[in-house]
Scaffold this active site. Structure first.
Site, PDB file in Angstrom:
ATOM      1  N   THR A 270     -15.109 -36.865  -3.107  1.00 37.42           N
ATOM      2  CA  THR A 270     -16.478 -37.362  -3.161  1.00 37.42           C
ATOM      3  C   THR A 270     -17.096 -36.981  -1.822  1.00 37.42           C
ATOM      4  OG1 THR A 270     -15.872 -39.461  -2.150  1.00 37.42           O
ATOM      5  CG2 THR A 270     -15.861 -39.385  -4.558  1.00 37.42           C
ATOM      6  N   ARG A 279     -24.269 -39.487  -2.485  1.00 38.27           N
ATOM      7  CA  ARG A 279     -23.351 -39.692  -3.611  1.00 38.27           C
ATOM      8  C   ARG A 279     -23.138 -38.359  -4.308  1.00 38.27           C
ATOM      9  NH1 ARG A 279     -22.643 -44.728  -3.938  1.00 38.27           N
ATOM     10  NH2 ARG A 279     -21.013 -44.336  -5.446  1.00 38.27           N
TER      11      ARG A 279
HETATM   12  C1  LIG Z   1     -13.938 -42.867  -5.703  1.00 34.90           C
HETATM   13  C2  LIG Z   1     -12.909 -41.962  -6.263  1.00 34.90           C
HETATM   14  C3  LIG Z   1     -13.204 -41.090  -7.314  1.00 34.90           C
HETATM   15  C4  LIG Z   1     -14.471 -41.160  -8.116  1.00 34.90           C
HETATM   16  O1  LIG Z   1     -15.624 -40.936  -7.461  1.00 34.90           O
HETATM   17  P1  LIG Z   1     -17.038 -41.170  -8.194  1.00 34.90           P
HETATM   18  O2  LIG Z   1     -18.003 -40.489  -7.300  1.00 34.90           O
HETATM   19  O3  LIG Z   1     -17.214 -42.630  -8.293  1.00 34.90           O
HETATM   20  O4  LIG Z   1     -16.957 -40.527  -9.537  1.00 34.90           O
HETATM   21  C5  LIG Z   1     -12.242 -40.176  -7.702  1.00 34.90           C
HETATM   22  N1  LIG Z   1     -11.037 -40.146  -7.103  1.00 34.90           N
HETATM   23  C6  LIG Z   1     -10.702 -40.999  -6.111  1.00 34.90           C
HETATM   24  C7  LIG Z   1      -9.346 -40.896  -5.483  1.00 34.90           C
HETATM   25  C8  LIG Z   1     -11.625 -41.939  -5.662  1.00 34.90           C
HETATM   26  O5  LIG Z   1     -11.278 -42.788  -4.692  1.00 34.90           O
END
Ligand SMILES: *Cc1c(COP(=O)(O)O)cnc(C)c1O
Length: 478
Positions: A270, A279
Site C-alpha cells: 500500500t 491511499r
Molecule cells: C493493509 C493491507 C492490505 C490491503 O490494503 P488496502 O489498501 O486496504 O486494500 C494488503 N496486505 C497487507 C499485508 C496489508 O496490511
C-alpha cells in the site's frame, strides 16, 4: 513555500465545497478536528503531507487512462503519462527495483495484479499462451474450459491469519482463498517467531506455486533471504506484501536480508501506511514479470486514478529525502519505547517486543478480550484496534489482542518520553477495566466496566500529550 499557503489552500477548497453541500465541508473540517484530538495508535494509519493531499484534489480525477504510459486505450493522456512515469521513477529509485507499477487503487488490488502476473507467467497452459498472444479468436470452447481449469486451484503458501498474515494471502473471506488452494505457516508457539525450518517443511510438503511473506500484525522482521531460498528449493515464486512496513524499507531501516526488494520475485504494497502517501497500492518486480504486471489495468483493475498517481509521485519524492530515513528510524525507536514501557508495567506482548512499527498486546493477561480492551481504550481517547493473537481462543471477532503502531504519532513528532507516557495510559485503562456480564448475568466477551472518572482522566492526559505536537500545524481552518 509559506505556511500560510497551506491554510489558504484548504480553507479555499472547503469554501468551494461548502457552496454546494455544506454538510460535506463540515464533515471534512470535523475529521481534521477529530484527528488532531485523538491519540492515534492504529498501526496501518498515518498522516499524509499537505502536498500529497492537495495533489489529489484536481481535474486528473476526470481522466480515463486505461493502459500504461505511452500505451493508452484513451487519447489525450500526456499529462497522466507525466505523473505516472514520475511516480514509477521515484518508486524504482527509492526501493531499488527495476520495475514499478503504480496504478493499483489499494493494497488488495496490488495483490490481485501480482497474483495475475504470477499465474500468467507460471501456469503451463497452451490456451492461456494463445490468449496472451492475442490469438483470442483461435480459442475454442474446449480451450477456454481448459484455461479456467488450469488457472484455478493453484497453490499458495502464506502466513496464517492469526499469526499476523493478511486476508488476501489466501484466506476464505477474500477472493484469494476461493481462487487458490491455500496452506499457511504459523509462528512458534513458544517464541511467537516465524520458524523458518517449519516454513521449509510446509513448502516441501505442499509445493506451492506462490510463497507469500508479509503481514499486518507480526511485530518482528522477516528474513527474506531465507524465505527466497525456501521458495527456490521448491520452485515457487516468492511474493512479499510489504503493505505495513514499506516505510521502513523506504527509510532503510530494513536492509540486507530484511529488505524484500532484492530477494522477492515480486513485491506489493500500500502507499498510505508507514509509507505516508495517498491511499493506494503499488507493485515492484524484476523484468521477468514486468509485462504481466503492466496488464493490471484492464486485466483486474478499472481505470487508473491519475489524481492519486500524482499524489503518489509527491509522496514518493518526499520519501526519497534524507529526513524520511530519520522518520522511519524514529517509528521503530518509538515502537520499542512503547513496548518497553508496557513490558515494564507488566503487559504481555506477542514475541516479547518489537523490531518494527507495531506492538501486539495479549490482553488476556488483563482478563479482557480484544473487543473489551479496544472499547475501553477508545472511551479514554486512545484509538487502537483489536487483533487476533496466535492460536487465539476468542476467535477473529472478539480476539485477545490489541495492535498498536507508531507511524502516525511519529509523524506528529512524539518521541520516547511520550511513548512511555502512552504505555502508562494504556496500562492504566487495561488494568482498571473489568469484564462485564450479559443481560442474563453470564460473562460477556463484549461488555466491560470502566470507571468513567478513569476514562476521563486518561482522556485528558492523552490530549495533553498531543498539545505540544500539533497535527498539520500550518493548517488553520478558522
Ligand atoms: C493493509 C493491507 C492490505 C490491503 O490494503 P488496502 O489498501 O486496504 O486494500 C494488503 N496486505 C497487507 C499485508 C496489508 O496490511
Amino acid at each position: 513555500m509559506s505556511r500560510n499557503a497551506e491554510s489558504t489552500a484548504f480553507r479555499s477548497a472547503l469554501e468551494v465545497v461548502r457552496g454546494v453541500e455544506p454538510r460535506v465541508a463540515d464533515a471534512i473540517a470535523a475529521e481534521l478536528a477529530d484527528q488532531r484530538e485523538s491519540l492515534k495508535l492504529i498501526a496501518s494509519e498515518n498522516y499524509a503531507s499537505p502536498a500529497t493531499l492537495l495533489a489529489m484534489g484536481n481535474w486528473f480525477s476526470d481522466k480515463y487512462a486505461e493502459g500504461t504510459v505511452g500505451r493508452r486505450f484513451y487519447a489525450g493522456c500526456q499529462n497522466v503519462d507525466t505523473v505516472e512515469a514520475l511516480a514509477a521513477e521515484h518508486a524504482r529509485e527509492l526501493f531499488g527495483a527495476s520495475h514499478a507499477y503504480v496504478q493499483p487503487h489499494s493494497g488488495i488490488d496490488a495483490n490481485l495484479v501480482a497474483f495475475w502476473a504470477i499465474l500468467a507467467d507460471r501456469v503451463e497452459s497452451p490456451a492461456l499462451r494463445k490468449a496472451q498472444a492475442r490469438q483470442v479468436n483461435d480459442l475454442t470452447e474446449a480451450d477456454w474450459f481448459a484455461l479456467r481449469r488450469e488457472l484455478g486451484n493453484q497453490r499458495m503458501l502464506g502466513m496464517s491469519l492469526d499469526a499476523g498474515g493478511h486476508l488476501t494471502h489466501g484466506f476464505r473471506p477474500n477472493i484469494s482463498g476461493k481462487m487458490f488452494d491455500q496452506r499457511s505457516y504459523g509462528t512458534d508457539p513458544a517464541t511467537g517467531l516465524i520458524d523458518y525450518d517449519r516454513v521449509a517443511e510446509a513448502a516441501r510438503e505442499f509445493k506451492p506455486l506462490i510463497l507469500v511473506a508479509g503481514y499486518s500484525a507480526y511485530p518482528r522482521k522477516v528474513n527474506f533471504r531465507i524465505m527466497r531460498e525456501i521458495a527456490d528449493s521448491v520452485g515457487a515464486t516468492f511474493m512479499v506484501d510489504m503493505a505495513h512496513f514499506a516505510g521502513l524499507v523506504a527509510g532503510k531501516v530494513f536492509t540486507g536480508d530484511f529488505d524484500p526488494v532484492p530477494h522477492a520475485h515480486i513485491v506489493t504494497t500500500t502507499t498510505h501506511k508507514s509509507l505516508r502517501g495517498p491511499r493506494g497500492g503499488m507493485v515492484l518486480c524484476g523484468p521477468e514479470l514486468a509485462d504481466q504486471v503492466d496488464r493490471g489495468c484492464p486485466m483486474v483493475l478499472g481505470g487508473p486514478l491519475p489524481h492519486v498517481m500524482a499524489a503518489k509521485a509527491v509522496a514518493l519524492a518526499e520519501a526519497r529525502r534524507p529526513d524520511f530515513a530519520d522518520y522511519a528510524q524514529r517509528i521503530v525507536d518509538n515502537a520499542q519505547a512503547l513496548a518497553d514501557g508496557l513490558l515494564r508495567r507488566g503487559a504481555t506482548l506477542v514475541t516479547g517486543g518489537t523490531d518494527n512499527h507495531l506492538v501486539l498486546i495479549d490482553v488476556s493477561g488483563y482478563g479482557l478480550t480484544g473487543r473489551q480492551a479496544e472499547q475501553a481504550l477508545l472511551d479514554s481517547g486512545i484509538v487502537t484496534n483489536r487483533n487476533s493473537v496466535p492460536q487465539d481462543p476468542n476467535g477473529a471477532w472478539y480476539t485477545s489482542g490489541i495492535r498498536i503502531g507508531t507511524p502516525a504519532l511519529t509523524t506528529r513528532g512524539l518521541g520516547a518520553t511520550e511513548m512511555d507516557a502512552t504505555a502508562e495510559l494504556i496500562h492504566t485503562v487495561l488494568s482498571q477495566t473489568t469484564p462485564g456480564t450479559g443481560p442474563d448475568g453470564a460473562p460477556s466477551k463484549a461488555k466491560y466496566v470502566l470507571d468513567p472518572a478513569v476514562a476521563e482522566s486518561v482522556g485528558k492526559q492523552a490530549a495533553d500529550l498531543l498539545t505540544p505536537f500539533p497535527l498539520y500545524p500550518a493548517v488553520d481552518l478558522t
